[in-house]
Design a protein around this motif. Structure first.
Motif, short mmCIF file in Angstrom:
data_model
loop_
_atom_site.label_atom_id
_atom_site.label_comp_id
_atom_site.label_asym_id
_atom_site.label_seq_id
_atom_site.Cartn_x
_atom_site.Cartn_y
_atom_site.Cartn_z
N UNK A 47 36.61 99.24 186.55
CA UNK A 47 35.56 98.68 187.43
C UNK A 47 34.18 98.97 186.86
N UNK A 48 33.99 100.20 186.38
CA UNK A 48 32.70 100.57 185.79
C UNK A 48 32.42 99.75 184.54
N UNK A 49 33.45 99.53 183.71
CA UNK A 49 33.27 98.76 182.49
C UNK A 49 32.88 97.32 182.80
N UNK A 50 33.56 96.71 183.76
CA UNK A 50 33.22 95.33 184.14
C UNK A 50 31.79 95.25 184.68
N UNK A 51 31.41 96.23 185.48
CA UNK A 51 30.05 96.27 186.03
C UNK A 51 29.01 96.35 184.92
N UNK A 52 29.25 97.20 183.93
CA UNK A 52 28.32 97.35 182.81
C UNK A 52 28.26 96.08 181.96
N UNK A 53 29.40 95.44 181.74
CA UNK A 53 29.42 94.20 180.95
C UNK A 53 28.67 93.09 181.68
N UNK A 55 26.19 93.54 183.73
CA UNK A 55 24.77 93.88 183.60
C UNK A 55 24.26 93.54 182.21
N UNK A 56 25.11 93.75 181.21
CA UNK A 56 24.73 93.46 179.83
C UNK A 56 24.48 91.97 179.62
N UNK A 57 25.35 91.12 180.17
CA UNK A 57 25.24 89.68 179.96
C UNK A 57 24.22 89.02 180.89
N UNK A 58 24.14 89.47 182.12
CA UNK A 58 23.32 88.76 183.11
C UNK A 58 22.13 89.56 183.61
N UNK A 59 22.06 90.83 183.23
CA UNK A 59 20.96 91.67 183.71
C UNK A 59 19.60 91.17 183.29
N UNK A 60 19.48 90.73 182.02
CA UNK A 60 18.19 90.25 181.52
C UNK A 60 17.73 89.01 182.28
N UNK A 61 18.65 88.08 182.51
CA UNK A 61 18.29 86.85 183.24
C UNK A 61 17.80 87.18 184.64
N UNK A 120 23.10 104.28 183.32
CA UNK A 120 23.90 103.50 182.36
C UNK A 120 23.60 102.01 182.47
N UNK A 121 23.38 101.51 183.68
CA UNK A 121 23.04 100.09 183.86
C UNK A 121 21.70 99.77 183.20
N UNK A 122 20.71 100.64 183.42
CA UNK A 122 19.39 100.43 182.81
C UNK A 122 19.48 100.50 181.29
N UNK A 123 20.32 101.43 180.79
CA UNK A 123 20.44 101.60 179.34
C UNK A 123 21.07 100.38 178.69
N UNK A 124 22.18 99.88 179.26
CA UNK A 124 22.84 98.73 178.62
C UNK A 124 21.99 97.48 178.72
N UNK A 125 21.23 97.32 179.82
CA UNK A 125 20.32 96.17 179.92
C UNK A 125 19.19 96.29 178.92
N UNK A 126 18.72 97.52 178.70
CA UNK A 126 17.67 97.73 177.71
C UNK A 126 18.17 97.42 176.30
N UNK A 127 19.40 97.86 175.98
CA UNK A 127 19.97 97.58 174.67
C UNK A 127 20.15 96.08 174.47
N UNK A 128 20.68 95.41 175.50
CA UNK A 128 20.90 93.97 175.40
C UNK A 128 19.59 93.23 175.24
N UNK A 129 18.54 93.68 175.93
CA UNK A 129 17.23 93.03 175.84
C UNK A 129 16.58 93.29 174.49
N UNK A 130 16.87 94.44 173.88
CA UNK A 130 16.23 94.78 172.60
C UNK A 130 16.69 93.87 171.48
N UNK A 131 17.95 93.39 171.54
CA UNK A 131 18.46 92.49 170.50
C UNK A 131 19.66 91.71 171.05
#
Length: 202
Positions: A47-53, A55-61, A120-131
């Protein structure tokens, strides 16, 4: 701030804090039958992994839709990480995430916020936004982070007995110190990005 694969992986693992989550895991599972505990832990990690993924794909939008910039994400993320670091260095009786409900955990508190929490949510969104072009790499980091967390939490009782409370606490405090330094760097990078956007940078 540009992260390499190993640096980003280390940051995500530190954010997930599997060793620091051992006490909360043991507390949440104390009423769960022994033969069911692995199933519950694996489910919560998925569940945590799906939540993070997500956030990674749609958090920036989502952030763009409400007018938040990369600088705001970096600085805001640094504040969350710093607060988490402070609670790890100076722990309270309720642990890093505060009081938790009894019974078999479902989503709360293990999946969210212990593993997929604000930090962790903020971190993965930051990484995804960086590149954004490195999405497969960021996704792999999320998967590896959750595998490491799952293996650690499955061995929670054994680790607690082998390491002892004092060593576990020392590791958590050391992790908190590392996170505090990372939070400072995230804040500095966010400020530099904001100043550059204003045209005031060198």
């Amino acid at each position: 701030m540009e992260y390499g694969f190993w640096g980003a992986l280390m940051l995500m693992v530190l954010m997930a804090d599997p060793l620091g989550n051992i006490p909360i895991t043991l507390a949440c599972l104390k009423t769960v039958p022994n033969n069911r505990r692995p199933i519950v832990l694996i489910r919560e990690c998925l569940i945590a992994m799906v939540t993070l993924l997500l956030a990674m794909f749609f958090g920036r939008s989502f952030l763009e839709s409400i007018g938040l910039t990369d600088a705001a994400l970096s600085i805001g993320g640094s504040v969350i990480v710093m607060l988490m670091a402070i609670r790890m260095v100076f722990p309270t009786k309720d642990g890093v995430f505060g009081e938790t409900p009894g019974g078999e955990p479902l989503i709360v508190p293990l999946a969210i916020p212990a593993l997929a929490g604000p930090s962790t949510l903020a971190t993965i969104m930051m990484l995804a936004a960086s590149d954004p072009s490195r999405m497969p790499e960021w996704g792999l980091i999320v998967v590896i982070t959750m595998v490491v967390s799952c293996v650690t939490l499955l061995a929670a009782e054994w680790l607690q007995k082998k390491l002892g409370d004092k060593v576990t606490l020392a590791i958590e405090r050391l992790t908190g110190l590392i996170l505090a330094m990372m939070a400072t760097q995230m804040a500095l990078s966010g400020i530099a990005s904001y100043v550059k956007g204003l045209g005031l940078g060198a």
